[in-house]
Design a protein around this motif. Structure first.
Motif, PDB file in Angstrom:
ATOM      1  N   ALA A 377     -81.517   6.821  24.653  1.00  0.00           N
ATOM      2  CA  ALA A 377     -80.844   7.647  25.659  1.00  0.00           C
ATOM      3  C   ALA A 377     -81.632   7.728  26.956  1.00  0.00           C
ATOM      4  CB  ALA A 377     -80.626   9.058  25.117  1.00  0.00           C
ATOM      5  N   VAL A 378     -80.905   7.700  28.063  1.00  0.00           N
ATOM      6  CA  VAL A 378     -81.446   8.042  29.380  1.00  0.00           C
ATOM      7  C   VAL A 378     -81.453   9.561  29.504  1.00  0.00           C
ATOM      8  CG1 VAL A 378     -80.973   7.994  31.868  1.00  0.00           C
ATOM      9  CG2 VAL A 378     -80.747   5.899  30.512  1.00  0.00           C
ATOM     10  N   ASP A 379     -82.591  10.131  29.895  1.00  0.00           N
ATOM     11  CA  ASP A 379     -82.667  11.581  30.110  1.00  0.00           C
ATOM     12  C   ASP A 379     -82.078  11.973  31.450  1.00  0.00           C
ATOM     13  OD1 ASP A 379     -85.009  13.350  28.279  1.00  0.00           O
ATOM     14  OD2 ASP A 379     -84.573  11.256  27.863  1.00  0.00           O
ATOM     15  N   SER A 380     -82.503  11.293  32.520  1.00  0.00           N
ATOM     16  CA  SER A 380     -82.040  11.664  33.859  1.00  0.00           C
ATOM     17  C   SER A 380     -82.369  10.568  34.854  1.00  0.00           C
ATOM     18  CB  SER A 380     -82.709  12.976  34.317  1.00  0.00           C
ATOM     19  OG  SER A 380     -84.118  12.814  34.383  1.00  0.00           O
ATOM     20  N   ILE A 381     -81.551  10.464  35.890  1.00  0.00           N
ATOM     21  CA  ILE A 381     -81.895   9.648  37.059  1.00  0.00           C
ATOM     22  C   ILE A 381     -82.778  10.507  37.941  1.00  0.00           C
ATOM     23  CG2 ILE A 381     -81.018   8.515  39.132  1.00  0.00           C
ATOM     24  CD1 ILE A 381     -78.484   7.831  37.592  1.00  0.00           C
ATOM     25  N   ASP A 382     -83.990  10.033  38.221  1.00  0.00           N
ATOM     26  CA  ASP A 382     -84.972  10.835  38.943  1.00  0.00           C
ATOM     27  C   ASP A 382     -85.029  10.518  40.434  1.00  0.00           C
ATOM     28  OD1 ASP A 382     -85.812  12.143  36.582  1.00  0.00           O
ATOM     29  OD2 ASP A 382     -87.037  10.409  36.060  1.00  0.00           O
ATOM     30  N   GLU A 402     -90.767  10.673  22.654  1.00  0.00           N
ATOM     31  CA  GLU A 402     -91.488  10.641  23.923  1.00  0.00           C
ATOM     32  C   GLU A 402     -90.517  10.382  25.062  1.00  0.00           C
ATOM     33  OE1 GLU A 402     -95.819   8.993  22.346  1.00  0.00           O
ATOM     34  OE2 GLU A 402     -94.555   7.673  23.560  1.00  0.00           O
ATOM     35  N   LYS A 403     -90.925  10.772  26.258  1.00  0.00           N
ATOM     36  CA  LYS A 403     -90.103  10.521  27.448  1.00  0.00           C
ATOM     37  C   LYS A 403     -90.943   9.733  28.451  1.00  0.00           C
ATOM     38  CE  LYS A 403     -89.037  13.893  30.353  1.00  0.00           C
ATOM     39  NZ  LYS A 403     -88.372  15.015  31.038  1.00  0.00           N
ATOM     40  N   HIS A 404     -90.416   8.604  28.893  1.00  0.00           N
ATOM     41  CA  HIS A 404     -91.142   7.741  29.816  1.00  0.00           C
ATOM     42  C   HIS A 404     -90.332   7.502  31.091  1.00  0.00           C
ATOM     43  CE1 HIS A 404     -94.659   6.596  27.414  1.00  0.00           C
ATOM     44  NE2 HIS A 404     -93.858   6.730  26.371  1.00  0.00           N
ATOM     45  N   LEU A 405     -91.025   7.025  32.112  1.00  0.00           N
ATOM     46  CA  LEU A 405     -90.399   6.711  33.393  1.00  0.00           C
ATOM     47  C   LEU A 405     -90.170   5.205  33.482  1.00  0.00           C
ATOM     48  CD1 LEU A 405     -89.468   7.700  36.214  1.00  0.00           C
ATOM     49  CD2 LEU A 405     -91.805   7.246  37.016  1.00  0.00           C
ATOM     50  N   TYR A 406     -88.944   4.824  33.870  1.00  0.00           N
ATOM     51  CA  TYR A 406     -88.552   3.423  33.985  1.00  0.00           C
ATOM     52  C   TYR A 406     -87.914   3.196  35.358  1.00  0.00           C
ATOM     53  CZ  TYR A 406     -88.753   3.839  28.846  1.00  0.00           C
ATOM     54  OH  TYR A 406     -89.136   4.094  27.561  1.00  0.00           O
ATOM     55  N   LYS A 407     -87.693   1.908  35.664  1.00  0.00           N
ATOM     56  CA  LYS A 407     -86.907   1.587  36.845  1.00  0.00           C
ATOM     57  C   LYS A 407     -86.039   0.363  36.550  1.00  0.00           C
ATOM     58  CE  LYS A 407     -90.329  -1.264  39.360  1.00  0.00           C
ATOM     59  NZ  LYS A 407     -91.038  -1.423  40.655  1.00  0.00           N
ATOM     60  N   ALA A 427     -91.050  12.994  36.494  1.00  0.00           N
ATOM     61  CA  ALA A 427     -91.433  12.503  37.816  1.00  0.00           C
ATOM     62  C   ALA A 427     -90.729  13.265  38.926  1.00  0.00           C
ATOM     63  CB  ALA A 427     -91.110  11.015  37.938  1.00  0.00           C
ATOM     64  N   VAL A 428     -91.472  13.523  40.008  1.00  0.00           N
ATOM     65  CA  VAL A 428     -90.928  14.119  41.231  1.00  0.00           C
ATOM     66  C   VAL A 428     -91.232  13.161  42.373  1.00  0.00           C
ATOM     67  CG1 VAL A 428     -91.056  16.047  42.840  1.00  0.00           C
ATOM     68  CG2 VAL A 428     -91.252  16.469  40.377  1.00  0.00           C
ATOM     69  N   PHE A 429     -90.195  12.657  43.032  1.00  0.00           N
ATOM     70  CA  PHE A 429     -90.342  11.628  44.053  1.00  0.00           C
ATOM     71  C   PHE A 429     -90.292  12.210  45.458  1.00  0.00           C
ATOM     72  CE2 PHE A 429     -89.415   9.051  40.453  1.00  0.00           C
ATOM     73  CZ  PHE A 429     -89.900   7.777  40.736  1.00  0.00           C
ATOM     74  N   ILE A 435     -93.690   7.137  46.757  1.00  0.00           N
ATOM     75  CA  ILE A 435     -94.685   7.770  45.901  1.00  0.00           C
ATOM     76  C   ILE A 435     -94.002   8.824  45.038  1.00  0.00           C
ATOM     77  CG2 ILE A 435     -96.689   7.390  47.400  1.00  0.00           C
ATOM     78  CD1 ILE A 435     -96.348  10.247  48.437  1.00  0.00           C
ATOM     79  N   TYR A 436     -94.666   9.155  43.931  1.00  0.00           N
ATOM     80  CA  TYR A 436     -94.123  10.213  43.074  1.00  0.00           C
ATOM     81  C   TYR A 436     -95.250  10.934  42.355  1.00  0.00           C
ATOM     82  CZ  TYR A 436     -94.708   7.090  38.997  1.00  0.00           C
ATOM     83  OH  TYR A 436     -95.220   6.280  38.007  1.00  0.00           O
ATOM     84  N   LEU A 437     -94.953  12.163  41.930  1.00  0.00           N
ATOM     85  CA  LEU A 437     -95.846  12.951  41.094  1.00  0.00           C
ATOM     86  C   LEU A 437     -95.410  12.790  39.645  1.00  0.00           C
ATOM     87  CD1 LEU A 437     -95.975  16.278  43.163  1.00  0.00           C
ATOM     88  CD2 LEU A 437     -97.774  14.535  43.022  1.00  0.00           C
TER      89      LEU A 437
END
Length: 734
Positions: A377-382, A402-407, A427-429, A435-437
């Motif tokens: 599952a995708v959690d959210s578009i960030d 776990e939750k990871h960041l992808y592109k 992530a906060v962009f 850049i992102y936090l």
């Protein structure tokens, strides 16, 4: 037979905490400073990308927050604004309720917003508004009058401040300080620019108005609560009883009437959007298109089988056009993943193939491409970078726990993972800089924040939060226990994940009592590789000689529709059967005393604890039930009908999903607790069980908390609560 959960087990084994071996006390669990160390919240990056900002609780009071900053170029971290410089006082009842819906607890600075040019901040405090210009370095009180304000926003270009006051929408011109009242009929049952109760509590919709990108207009909800039953509740406090009138939409009963209006700021004229003839519906999302001429809204049917994305041209009297339709024979989950691209295309996430994935639609609502696929599952578009055509999103491709960041590219190519460490990444962009936090935590790492470029490379630490000497956790870290992960099979063959914490100084030749900590409800997970303050009490119990077990039953989140929707139309069946599977596994372990098994949960978990004890007394010797729903006819429309449909058409499902038919099976070993000012799961849920057990002459234990809401906030309340639970467990299981 248990199946190892390979990835999570490997990650947990590879990480450990080092430090002193001072024993935890209940008093220390939630005292200041937080055992997690500095755990900043409200992470943001200024629009120009020059500063990262965040709120940090104080060492002597973890619930009092100041505004901090990090200069991106130099990496220097400093206090941007001390909350002592702002007004501090009593919140309005409306704001207290809104914060309870947002799960926000604390004092000082709790919210803030950047101006579009990155030169100023808007900061609400105790019903007042402050404008902080970076060049001046001080907070200026804005002239909003004496009445309490809520939901304040800076306009997109920074020329105005909008806010809700007295259930009406207001506008402040920052150049002239002129204040304009935009709506006039708010008050009583009428609320302008505000989200209704179920929208806040169940839809994640905390605002009721939205700025056009060019500042030409404001869209807003007008809510009429007249049809909703007016309930007089007793909120019991230590020094008296407060009679509170609340419009509470019980399952099957009428909801609010809602309208969608658009205020043209050139003349303050209000036009009304045609949302259709049917009035018994929801409007869970509203969003402007980039051209400021078109407004979208999501129309949801009362039964939540249908979700319809509609767009209207606000410059004409045209009828809204339906672009995307979602349908489910169970229910359609809401999300915040709608993005309108400048070329007219639309990004949207959908569970239409059984898992939440990203789709690209054309401007007519036709699918151009499914951009992510698979049994995850995708959690959210960030973040969406239109220039580079990258979509950054959070998801579970590598592990359910776990939750990871992808592109991924707009054409579906270039799929890659950006995060590396095992755990939970959020992530906060930046808006205008690549850049992102990364807000990261795991079982062995309290929350830490780092700055990254768009390839995932770490540029700097904002808060490394290493557990070393001087960290609040360090003196206790040597006794911190990490769990073993594994999986079991449910009756229908689906996989159930669990984690098991062994007691401190574990001796395989001994027999240990075990506490099953449960939530079990939709959208939630307990079995994750994550840091949680909820685990502090788990760690305390491990030091007292208990084992702790957690299993995510069918119906819980992030596992796809087949796993989640098995609960449709009857709650508490699959969930309890799966928890029994967990106990069956525990019984195979030679070091577990199968005669000393207790279950504990809060909210839906409190409901589960009661059902486990009542429906499976041969599995559980004792139960602790906190703030439980006991009869779903006492809970709200949007949540309850999503899973149980309407009581008028599923009366038997409601009856069998209640705990009341099973009370007669109770034998012994029950502790119930409830906040006596709970406006979410009403106190009546518990009193019904009290009366039924009393009528049957059954003995049980009760602890009530005057003035406490559903979340049971406050160090003193939590300390007493966990002392009470520990005492109960020691008496029942030791």
């Amino acid at each position: 037979m248990a199946i190892p959960l390979t990835l999570a087990a490997t990650l947990a084994e590879a990480q450990s905490l080092e430090g002193g071996k001072q024993a935890l006390t209940v008093e220390r669990l939630y005292d200041s400073p937080d055992l997690a160390g500095k755990s900043p919240r409200q992470l943001k990056i200024s629009p120009d990308g020059s500063r990262a900002t965040f709120l940090v609780g104080r060492a002597d009071n973890q619930h009092f927050y100041d505004l901090w900053q990090m200069d991106v170029a130099s990496g220097k971290v400093s206090v941007l604004l001390n909350a002592d410089k702002l007004a501090q006082g009593e919140l309005s009842d409306e704001e207290k309720a809104r914060r309870e819906r947002q799960r926000i607890y604390g004092e000082g600075i709790m919210e803030y917003a950047w101006s579009d040019d990155g030169k100023a901040l808007l900061i609400p405090a105790s019903g007042k508004l402050y404008y902080y210009a970076l060049a001046e370095g001080k907070a200026k009180l804005l002239p909003t009058g004496n009445d309490f304000i809520t939901d304040a926003k800076l306009s997109p270009k920074g020329h105005f401040v909008s806010y809700v006051q007295g259930q009406n929408l207001w506008l402040l011109d920052l150049a002239s300080n002129k204040v304009t009242q935009l709506t006039k009929d708010g008050g009583g049952a009428i609320k302008n620019g505000m989200a209704e109760f179920v929208a806040q509590e169940e839809m994640g919709k905390m605002s009721g108005y939205w700025w056009a990108p060019d500042e030409s207009a404001i869209a807003f909800n007008r809510v009429d609560e007249t049809p909703v039953e007016l309930v007089t509740r007793n909120e019991i406090y230590a020094d008296g009883i407060k009679l509170t009138q609340q419009r509470y939409p019980y399952a099957g009963k009428p909801n609010v009437l809602i309208q969608l209006g658009v205020i043209a700021l050139a003349d303050n004229n209000i036009s009304w959007v045609d949302i259709g003839k049917e009035t018994d519906i929801y409007l869970p999302r509203v969003k402007w298109l980039p051209d400021s001429k078109h407004l979208s809204f999501e129309w949801q049917s009362r039964d939540q089988h249908d979700l319809d994305l509609r767009v209207v041209d606000v410059t004409s009297n045209a009828k809204p056009v339906s672009l995307i339709k979602e349908h489910s024979e169970a229910w359609v989950n809401l999300n915040d993943d709608l993005h309108f691209l400048k070329n007219g295309d639309i990004l949207w996430t959908s569970e239409r193939d059984g898992f939440n994935h990203i789709y690209l639609f054309d401007h007519n609502g036709k699918v151009k491409q499914q951009l992510t696929k698979g049994a995850w599952a995708v959690d959210s578009i960030d973040h969406v970078d239109e220039k580079a055509q990258w979509i950054y999103f959070s998801g579970r491709k590598d592990s359910d726990v776990e939750k990871h960041l992808y592109k991924v590219k707009f054409d579906g190519s270039g799929f890659s993972k950006l995060s590396d460490k095992g755990g939970m990444h959020s992530a906060v962009f930046a808006d205008n800089k690549a850049i992102y936090l990364d807000y990261f935590d795991s079982l062995a790492q309290p929350p830490q924040i780092s700055l990254h470029d768009d390839s995932g490379k770490r540029l700097a630490w904002v808060e490394q939060n290493a557990v070393k000497q001087g960290h609040p956790l360090y003196d206790y870290a040597g006794l911190w226990q990490l769990p073993e992960f594994g999986s079991l099979k449910a009756e229908d063959g689906q996989t159930l994940h669990y984690r098991l914490f062994k007691p401190v100084d574990f001796d395989a030749s001994k027999k240990y009592p075990v506490l099953v900590r449960v939530y079990g409800g939709p959208h939630a997970q307990l079995v994750t590789n994550s840091w949680s303050s909820q685990d502090y009490f788990t760690q305390y119990l491990l030091q007292q000689g208990f084992a702790v077990f957690q299993l995510d039953n069918r119906g819980s989140g992030h596992r796809g529709t087949k796993f989640e929707q098995v609960i449709y139309k009857q709650l508490g069946v699959a969930e309890v059967e799966d928890q029994k599977k967990g106990v069956d596994y525990l019984r195979t372990l030679p070091w577990i005393d199968s005669e000393r098994v207790a279950v504990y949960g809060h909210s839906y978990g409190g409901y589960m604890a009661l059902l486990c004890l009542f429906k499976a007394p041969d599995y559980f010797k004792a139960a602790i039930s906190g703030a439980p729903v006991t009869d779903w006819s006492l809970y709200d429309t949007h949540y309850t009908e999503r899973y149980l449909s309407n009581p008028a058409t599923n009366a038997e499902g409601y009856r069998l999903s209640s705990v009341m038919p099973y009370v007669k099976n109770y034998q012994s070993g029950l502790l119930m607790y409830h906040g006596m000012a709970d406006d979410n799961v009403l106190f009546e849920n518990s009193t019904r069980v009290y009366k039924a057990l009393q009528d049957d002459g059954k003995l049980f234990e009760v602890m009530t908390y005057p003035g406490s809401k559903h979340s049971m906030r406050g160090n003193q309340v939590k300390t007493h609560l966990y002392k009470t639970i520990t005492d109960f467990l020691e008496r029942k299981l030791q």
